[in-house]
Write a protein that holds these residues in place. Structure first.
Motif, PDB file in Angstrom:
ATOM      1  N   ARG A 340       0.890  -1.224  -0.138  1.00 43.12           N
ATOM      2  CA  ARG A 340       0.042   0.034   0.012  1.00 43.12           C
ATOM      3  C   ARG A 340       0.982   1.323   0.000  1.00 43.12           C
ATOM      4  N   TYR A 341       1.900   1.433   1.113  1.00 41.00           N
ATOM      5  CA  TYR A 341       2.710   2.724   1.056  1.00 41.00           C
ATOM      6  C   TYR A 341       3.578   2.829   0.016  1.00 41.00           C
ATOM      7  N   ALA A 342       4.181   1.564  -0.600  1.00 43.50           N
ATOM      8  CA  ALA A 342       4.976   1.814  -1.800  1.00 43.50           C
ATOM      9  C   ALA A 342       4.199   2.255  -2.842  1.00 43.50           C
ATOM     10  N   ALA A 343       3.182   1.989  -3.145  1.00 44.35           N
ATOM     11  CA  ALA A 343       2.291   2.706  -4.414  1.00 44.35           C
ATOM     12  C   ALA A 343       1.901   4.237  -3.690  1.00 44.35           C
ATOM     13  N   LYS A 344       1.602   4.290  -2.520  1.00 43.33           N
ATOM     14  CA  LYS A 344       1.333   5.761  -2.074  1.00 43.33           C
ATOM     15  C   LYS A 344       2.468   6.592  -2.419  1.00 43.33           C
ATOM     16  N   TYR A 345       3.861   6.324  -1.976  1.00 49.06           N
ATOM     17  CA  TYR A 345       4.938   7.220  -1.904  1.00 49.06           C
ATOM     18  C   TYR A 345       5.716   7.006  -3.274  1.00 49.06           C
ATOM     19  N   LYS A 346       5.128   6.013  -4.203  1.00 45.81           N
ATOM     20  CA  LYS A 346       5.922   5.871  -5.435  1.00 45.81           C
ATOM     21  C   LYS A 346       7.306   5.427  -5.047  1.00 45.81           C
ATOM     22  N   LYS A 347       7.508   4.469  -4.404  1.00 41.59           N
ATOM     23  CA  LYS A 347       8.528   3.763  -4.002  1.00 41.59           C
ATOM     24  C   LYS A 347       8.805   2.308  -4.794  1.00 41.59           C
ATOM     25  N   GLU A 348       9.899   2.040  -5.421  1.00 43.75           N
ATOM     26  CA  GLU A 348       9.986   0.705  -6.020  1.00 43.75           C
ATOM     27  C   GLU A 348      10.671  -0.384  -4.615  1.00 43.75           C
ATOM     28  N   ILE A 349       9.927  -0.594  -3.944  1.00 44.66           N
ATOM     29  CA  ILE A 349      10.285  -1.661  -2.652  1.00 44.66           C
ATOM     30  C   ILE A 349       9.676  -2.842  -2.940  1.00 44.66           C
ATOM     31  N   ARG A 350      10.346  -3.808  -3.266  1.00 47.19           N
ATOM     32  CA  ARG A 350       9.774  -5.326  -3.578  1.00 47.19           C
ATOM     33  C   ARG A 350       9.539  -6.161  -2.068  1.00 47.19           C
ATOM     34  N   GLY A 351      10.048  -6.039  -1.156  1.00 43.68           N
ATOM     35  CA  GLY A 351       9.623  -6.818  -0.136  1.00 43.68           C
ATOM     36  C   GLY A 351      10.570  -6.511   1.215  1.00 43.68           C
ATOM     37  N   LEU A 352      10.499  -7.699   2.137  1.00 41.88           N
ATOM     38  CA  LEU A 352      11.073  -7.485   3.377  1.00 41.88           C
ATOM     39  C   LEU A 352      12.197  -8.495   3.312  1.00 41.88           C
ATOM     40  N   SER A 353      13.577  -8.052   4.063  1.00 41.89           N
ATOM     41  CA  SER A 353      14.589  -9.043   4.032  1.00 41.89           C
ATOM     42  C   SER A 353      14.276  -9.867   5.156  1.00 41.89           C
ATOM     43  N   PRO A 354      14.755 -11.331   4.991  1.00 36.19           N
ATOM     44  CA  PRO A 354      14.755 -11.974   6.303  1.00 36.19           C
ATOM     45  C   PRO A 354      14.814 -11.565   7.583  1.00 36.19           C
ATOM     46  N   ASP A 355      16.128 -10.552   7.834  1.00 40.19           N
ATOM     47  CA  ASP A 355      16.333 -10.088   9.161  1.00 40.19           C
ATOM     48  C   ASP A 355      14.987  -9.277   9.493  1.00 40.19           C
ATOM     49  N   ALA A 356      14.492  -8.462   8.560  1.00 38.72           N
ATOM     50  CA  ALA A 356      13.480  -7.514   8.794  1.00 38.72           C
ATOM     51  C   ALA A 356      12.251  -8.365   9.460  1.00 38.72           C
ATOM     52  N   ARG A 357      11.931  -9.769   8.532  1.00 39.03           N
ATOM     53  CA  ARG A 357      10.747 -10.224   8.811  1.00 39.03           C
ATOM     54  C   ARG A 357      10.885 -10.921  10.553  1.00 39.03           C
ATOM     55  N   LYS A 358      11.939 -11.346  10.662  1.00 36.80           N
ATOM     56  CA  LYS A 358      12.570 -11.809  12.092  1.00 36.80           C
ATOM     57  C   LYS A 358      12.346 -10.943  13.318  1.00 36.80           C
ATOM     58  N   LYS A 359      12.614  -9.515  12.859  1.00 40.28           N
ATOM     59  CA  LYS A 359      12.577  -8.654  13.823  1.00 40.28           C
ATOM     60  C   LYS A 359      10.991  -8.292  14.011  1.00 40.28           C
ATOM     61  N   LEU A 360      10.446  -8.060  12.933  1.00 44.21           N
ATOM     62  CA  LEU A 360       8.917  -7.896  13.192  1.00 44.21           C
ATOM     63  C   LEU A 360       8.342  -8.992  14.023  1.00 44.21           C
ATOM     64  N   GLU A 361       8.383 -10.356  13.774  1.00 45.87           N
ATOM     65  CA  GLU A 361       7.999 -11.363  14.457  1.00 45.87           C
ATOM     66  C   GLU A 361       8.631 -11.364  15.972  1.00 45.87           C
ATOM     67  N   ASP A 362       9.556 -10.797  16.133  1.00 49.92           N
ATOM     68  CA  ASP A 362      10.154 -10.860  17.762  1.00 49.92           C
ATOM     69  C   ASP A 362       9.533  -9.605  18.468  1.00 49.92           C
ATOM     70  N   TYR A 363       9.101  -8.499  17.942  1.00 51.23           N
ATOM     71  CA  TYR A 363       8.703  -7.469  18.292  1.00 51.23           C
ATOM     72  C   TYR A 363       7.220  -7.604  19.231  1.00 51.23           C
ATOM     73  N   PRO A 364       6.929  -7.319  20.471  1.00 50.82           N
ATOM     74  CA  PRO A 364       5.772  -7.505  21.104  1.00 50.82           C
ATOM     75  C   PRO A 364       4.531  -6.866  20.534  1.00 50.82           C
ATOM     76  N   TRP A 365       4.629  -5.704  19.929  1.00 48.25           N
ATOM     77  CA  TRP A 365       3.453  -5.002  19.184  1.00 48.25           C
ATOM     78  C   TRP A 365       2.517  -4.328  20.261  1.00 48.25           C
ATOM     79  N   PRO A 366       2.966  -3.563  21.199  1.00 52.74           N
ATOM     80  CA  PRO A 366       1.784  -3.008  22.257  1.00 52.74           C
ATOM     81  C   PRO A 366       0.889  -2.437  21.450  1.00 52.74           C
ATOM     82  N   GLY A 367       1.097  -1.576  20.319  1.00 55.20           N
ATOM     83  CA  GLY A 367       0.379  -0.943  19.600  1.00 55.20           C
ATOM     84  C   GLY A 367      -0.539  -1.674  18.636  1.00 55.20           C
ATOM     85  N   ASN A 368      -0.502  -2.985  18.422  1.00 53.67           N
ATOM     86  CA  ASN A 368      -1.023  -3.922  17.638  1.00 53.67           C
ATOM     87  C   ASN A 368      -0.867  -3.468  16.350  1.00 53.67           C
TER      88      ASN A 368
END
Length: 451
Positions: A340-368
């Protein structure tokens, strides 16, 4: 009969076509005739008739009517709502019944009676007009809903249970209480329930009871008459009245004051409201959906929320899971927000790296989900690469659920931790948490939403 509407007549007898054209041209806007049923698709596309008067018998099998039923089916495949009148010189009850069952509007025998023929065509034109109006209204409602709606993203077992409950609620008007932490998507679930209900074509009205001053609760909910108070220069409908026929979403219902709880309870039980400054009762037909991140059962025990109102609101109670408990949904949501935001801000971002996904999965997300959305948007805005890495996410190791506690002198972080402790100690009761912190409830909401 009013001279309006377009009629197509299909019959293999040119004398019949001549007679019908001469008769009906005086009563309709336009009349077209043809002896060739093969031309029907072209006429539907180019002429766009409102009604088709179709003979049942052409060159072969003269008396059977099979050709008429064949072309009736062809017409309805092109336009399911087309008003078709079948006509034959070999009329009988069985054919008439079969014609109606096959989708025809009516059955006209030859020779016709002028008045009955005109009345039948007039009725068919009225039906066609009403069908067009309904189709237009549905399209407009769908456009509004699509413009205001967001898609629920989630394939975890916890979310599948929620989808199952929503499906079961489709044919009911039961009041619903949504409970869960901030940012779990209570507003999105409420709108989805409305869009899948029998009230989907009616209003979906929202009022956030945590963002308006307590003194304005009554006028916002119930409206007021001109002169009801100093600034009431004209009458105003309240949210409940506006929502009549549809759904009212009461967000953060735990913030409702005791007098307003009593008045809302009366409204739910009696099914009418009265505006401020009026003694007139206004009937309402509203489905109530309420939401809160507070423990209303504890609030009942504390005496800050009415037990009878709780039981009126929670006919169906849905507990929304926090993001940290939705296994597999974090990456799914991250990919959705990234696109959604790559399209909104016209960025050619294709995905998330493995370390980015791990970081997202490890974070507790208090703001959900809301916090995840903000993190991905910020990363997209600031990134200059084609893949988001762990560093782009700006989630420190200390914020990870695997991190060890250590001394923190960051003022904003200390304030956030203090708020979280107050909420834990008060078991989610916003009024009690605000008292523990020595600030107003509205100041607490501002601080939470600022995180």
């Amino acid at each position: 009969m009013e001279k309006s509407g377009k009629l197509l007549v299909v019959d293999d007898n040119e004398d019949v076509l001549f007679a019908l054209h001469a008769l009906l041209s005086s009563y309709l806007e336009k009349v077209k005739v043809t002896t060739d049923p093969e031309q029907i698709p072209r006429f539907i596309n180019d002429f766009q008739p409102d009604v088709i008067l179709l003979d049942m018998n052409f060159q072969k099998e003269v008396a059977s009517g099979k050709e008429g039923f064949y072309w009736l089916d062809t017409i309805l495949q092109i336009d399911r709502q087309m008003a078709v009148l079948l006509m034959t010189a070999y009329a009988d009850t069985d054919k008439a019944v079969q014609a109606i069952k096959s989708g025809a509007i009516d059955f006209i025998p030859k020779p016709w009676e002028k008045d009955k023929l005109l009345a039948t065509i007039h009725s068919a034109l009225k039906l066609r007009k009403s069908q067009k109006e309904v189709a237009l209204l549905r399209q407009q409602v769908q456009t509004i809903n699509n413009g205001n709606s967001r898609e629920i993203i989630g394939e975890s077992e916890e979310m599948r249970k929620i989808y199952g409950i929503i499906g079961k609620l489709a044919d009911t008007d039961a009041n619903i209480l949504l409970m869960g932490e901030n940012g779990t998507g209570k507003d999105l679930i409420a709108r989805t329930i409305h869009n899948h209900s029998r009230r989907a074509g009616e209003a979906f009205v929202t009022i956030d009871l945590g963002s308006i001053a307590e003194s304005l609760f009554e006028s916002e909910l119930f409206g007021y008459e001109k002169g009801a108070f100093t600034d009431a220069r004209k009458e105003k409908q309240g949210r409940i009245e506006i929502a009549s026929g549809g759904t009212l979403f009461l967000d953060e219902i735990a913030n409702l004051s005791a007098p307003m709880q009593a008045k809302l309870l009366t409204t739910i039980e009696k099914r009418y409201i009265s505006r401020l400054g009026s003694v007139k009762n206004i009937p309402i037909d509203v489905r109530f959906i309420a939401a809160t991140n507070a423990d209303l059962y504890q609030s009942v025990e504390d005496g800050t929320f009415r037990r009878d109102l709780l039981y009126r609101m929670n006919t169906i109670e849905i507990q929304l899971p926090p993001l940290r408990e939705r296994e597999g949904d974090i990456s799914l949501l991250a990919d959705h927000f990234l696109k959604r935001y790559a399209a909104k801000y016209k960025k050619e971002i294709r995905g998330l790296s493995p370390d980015a996904r791990k970081k997202l999965e490890d974070y507790p997300w208090p703001g959900n989900v809301r916090e995840l959305q903000n993190v991905i948007e910020r990363a997209v805005v600031l990134s200059s690469s084609k893949t988001l890495t762990g560093d782009d996410l700006m989630l420190t190791v200390k914020e990870s659920r695997k991190a060890k506690d250590s001394e923190n002198l960051n003022l904003e972080r200390v304030e956030q931790e203090t708020i979280e402790k107050a909420l834990q100690r008060s078991k989610g009761n916003m009024n009690r948490a605000a008292e523990l912190l020595g600030i107003s409830r509205f100041a607490l909401y501002r601080k939470i939403n600022r995180k």
